[in-house]
Scaffold this active site. Structure first.
Site, PDB file in Angstrom:
ATOM      1  N   ASP A 109       0.522  -0.939  -0.544  1.00 24.60           N
ATOM      2  CA  ASP A 109      -0.066   0.304  -0.071  1.00 24.60           C
ATOM      3  C   ASP A 109       0.895   1.192   0.001  1.00 24.60           C
ATOM      4  OD1 ASP A 109      -2.931   1.248  -0.006  1.00 24.60           O
ATOM      5  OD2 ASP A 109      -2.438   1.412   2.408  1.00 24.60           O
TER       6      ASP A 109
ATOM      7  N   TRP B 211       9.163 -11.622  -1.725  1.00 27.97           N
ATOM      8  CA  TRP B 211       9.646 -11.127  -0.269  1.00 27.97           C
ATOM      9  C   TRP B 211       8.707 -10.381   0.504  1.00 27.97           C
ATOM     10  CZ3 TRP B 211      10.128  -5.915   1.297  1.00 27.97           C
ATOM     11  CH2 TRP B 211      10.775  -5.178   1.828  1.00 27.97           C
TER      12      TRP B 211
END
Lengths: 436, 259
Positions: free
Chosen positions: A293, A361
């Site tokens: 985000d 990741w």
């Protein structure tokens, strides 16, 4: 008791004079969202200073109806202040007394959607004798600045499918530029330009390319349809280069990128857009394949400064990924990009000043995010503010998709994320991550 | 605004219970006694905004066969009971029983059936007269015009023809709420006369006939005179012929804000 007020508040007679484009770069009045097209968000008025700030006292208080948060940036010109509150309301206040000259409220039903953001309005644009405001239900409305009477309204984005307008429009050369919210709802983001007089649409720039367009190879399958990339804060403008600089928000789905493997252009990017055509001149993606985000809607600040001993027009911005950037305004080339704080536990390395991580990741346990910078014109220093929110992520074994439901009463499509039980794509920890 | 619950003794409210089936009956089936009861409620509760007989006021004129917000009988009864969220139409759910709401709705529907005769004037000539007489220097229609007088974009939906004609002939007798004329005298004897835009204990804001807003600090003003019977609008009784007034009324009555 001596009350310190802004210089413009001493006007007794508020004679209405039109606001012209030329004034928008001016120093006294605040006639556009970020104070000027260059978005320095800095007032040169010297009346309030470090020496007297402790003695400021309220001159008046204006109480808008309702509760809920207020995110407006008021505009002030000719002794009148224009401000907004949520879901969609505007008032013109006499700055001397704080009394309202008029108030305008758009009826917004509780069923109007705001997915991923509060029911707020961030302000208006003004040009000549007209105010422009975006509405939570997805319209751009032109109001008579003297009376609040509606001049026209135009449908910008479909609210049942997640579009809403919370950003203040930008008035540029007879055009009104307006962005949309709804990245969390899986909209396909865009930026629109309308004729200031008639409300006729002049162009639309889609922040997510459709198949065949440049950048479309960063979206697998039909993931571009719900690609996000909302344009929920007001951008900046360079009148010489005739380029708009506008930030774009997170990709959709927001917190999990498994259904959209790729860089996901032009999400989490800064895009330079030709004001005449609405076509992108260049883009810079701060966070390819964003899964945190990390919107790039922070306000781009335009400065002319020396880089490497050479005067260059640059745009600086403090990005939510924790880096502070200076980019060439003409080309989008990186002048420099630096982390604003150390990032404990982060494995990312810097690749062309973009934090680089491979797919899969994991997010850092802790990391800073930045909100808009302001530039102190006297010192020439940009002042980004940073915070260090904790962040944690849940992963469901099975992830949901954006689904389209039919609405029987209106016959209109309704696109919303599926419910959490069936694998909502929104991270349930997001609320915690953003509030701490 | 007075609510029914505030006006009726509690005992009366307790007695006014009715079968639920009343709400689903066709409004056209209402008898004379139902309509009389509905009118009584309307006069007490609704006329405040909608005008006596539904001629309009702050709320829309209801003397029309189709109502924009209430396409059918069920919706109309619901609106009478629950109001329209997001507008000034309040809920009367606490004050009205199902039967009372149904009777009121039936009366509202009957207003549409007794609609006035077609207006005698020509809306087209009225529009030309509106332009040539400079009405637009004070009034806004569809976003264009001056700000001294009230906006007229939807005036035809809000007010009936008799009211509009009266307002042209005797503006002072029928000026709308929010347009109080005030004359303020400064300490130095100068006067400012205008429509009150806003007022509190310390301040009064007046908009003069040129549209300029004056912010006056009451402590520095020697006299504030509220002219309850005045209007900044001139009378058109002698300026226009009877036929011209008919034309202008026909034009104004046709302004519904739906272009």
């Amino acid at each position: 008791m001596k009350v310190v007020v802004l210089a413009s508040m001493t006007i007794l007679l508020s004679v209405f004079t039109p606001v012209t484009v030329a004034q928008m770069g001016g120093d006294g009045a605040w006639t556009t969202y970020s104070g000027s097209f260059a978005s320095h968000r800095f007032s040169p008025l010297p009346q309030i200073s470090p020496a007297n700030v402790a003695r400021l006292r309220p001159a008046w208080v204006y109480q808008p109806p309702g509760t809920g948060s207020m995110e407006t940036t008021p505009l002030v010109t000719n002794g009148v202040m224009y401000l907004t509150w949520g879901p969609t309301a505007v008032a013109a206040l006499d700055v001397k007394s704080g009394k309202s000259l008029w108030e305008w409220t758009r009826p917004i039903a509780p069923s109007v959607l705001n997915l991923g953001f509060p029911r707020v309005n961030r302000g208006v644009a003004i040009l000549d004798t007209t105010l422009y405001v975006g509405t939570l239900d997805g319209y751009l409305v032109a109001l008579d600045a003297r009376s609040g009477a509606e001049r026209w309204s135009v449908h910008v984005g479909d609210n049942p499918s997640g579009h809403a307008i919370t950003a203040a429009p930008l008035a540029v050369d007879g055009r009104i530029i307006v962005g949309v919210s709804g990245g969390e709802a899986g909209i396909r983001g865009f930026l629109d330009a309308y004729d200031a007089k008639t409300g006729k649409q002049l162009w639309r720039f889609w922040t997510i390319p459709s198949p065949g367009e440049p950048g479309s190879n960063t979206w697998p399958g039909d993931s571009w349809v719900h690609g996000g990339g909302a344009t929920w804060l007001t951008g900046s403008y360079d009148p010489q280069l005739k380029l708009l600089y506008w930030g774009t928000g997170n990709a959709g789905p927001d917190w999990n990128g498994d259904s959209r493997l790729g860089d996901n252009l032009y999400t989490s990017s800064l895009v330079a857009i030709d004001i005449e055509t609405g076509k992108p001149r260049w883009h810079f993606q701060f966070t390819p394949h964003d899964v945190h985000d990390w919107d790039a809607n922070q306000i781009p600040v335009l400065v002319d400064t020396e880089v490497g001993g050479r005067a260059r027009p640059v745009v600086v911005t403090a990005n939510r990924n924790g880096f502070f950037y200076a980019l060439d305004r003409k080309t989008g080339n990186t002048c420099w990009g630096r982390p604003t704080r150390s990032r404990p536990g982060q494995r990312a390395s810097i690749h062309r000043a973009v934090p680089f991580w491979s797919l899969g990741w994991n997010p850092p346990k802790e990391g800073p995010s930045c909100i808009p910078a302001s530039k102190a014109r006297r010192t020439g220093r940009a002042r980004p503010t940073a915070r260090r929110p904790a962040s944690f992520t849940y992963r469901f074994e099975k992830w949901g998709r954006f689904t389209t439901r039919r609405r029987s009463s209106t016959g209109r499509g309704r696109t919303t994320p599926a419910a959490p039980r069936s694998g909502w794509t929104r991270n349930p920890g997001a609320r915690c991550a953003r509030s701490t | 605004m007075p609510r029914l619950s505030a006006l009726l003794p509690p005992a009366v409210l307790l007695l006014l219970t009715a079968p639920l089936s009343a709400q689903t009956r066709s409004l056209a089936a209402a008898g004379a006694s139902d309509l009389a009861s509905g009118q009584k409620i309307f006069d007490a509760q609704c006329a405040w905004c909608h005008g006596a007989g539904g001629t309009g006021g702050n709320g829309p004129n209801l003397q029309r066969a189709t109502l924009r917000q209430a396409a059918n009988d069920v919706t109309l009864v619901q609106i009478v009971r629950n109001g329209i969220p997001g507008t000034e139409m309040p809920s009367f759910a606490i004050a009205l029983t199902d039967r009372m709401a149904w009777q009121t709705a039936a009366y509202v529907r009957s207003l549409g059936r007794t609609r006035a005769r077609p207006l005698p004037g020509s809306a087209e000539r009225g529009a030309a007269l509106y332009e040539s007489s400079g009405c637009g220097s004070c009034h806004i229609v569809a976003g264009r015009g001056g700000v001294v007088g009230p906006e007229l974009t939807r005036i035809g939906a809000l007010r009936g023809a008799p009211y509009l004609r009266d307002a042209l002939i005797k503006p002072a007798a029928s000026h709308p709420p929010g347009y109080l004329v005030v004359r303020a005298t400064n300490a130095d004897g100068t006067e400012i006369r205008g429509v009150r835009v806003n007022e509190d204990v310390f301040w009064i804001l007046l908009r003069d006939a040129s549209g300029n807003v004056h912010t006056l600090e009451k402590s520095k003003v020697s006299k504030v005179e509220r002219q309850l019977d005045a209007s900044l609008m001139p009378s058109y009784e002698t300026r226009f012929s009877g036929a011209q007034l008919d034309d202008l009324v026909a034009y104004l009555a046709g302004l519904r804000g739906d272009q």
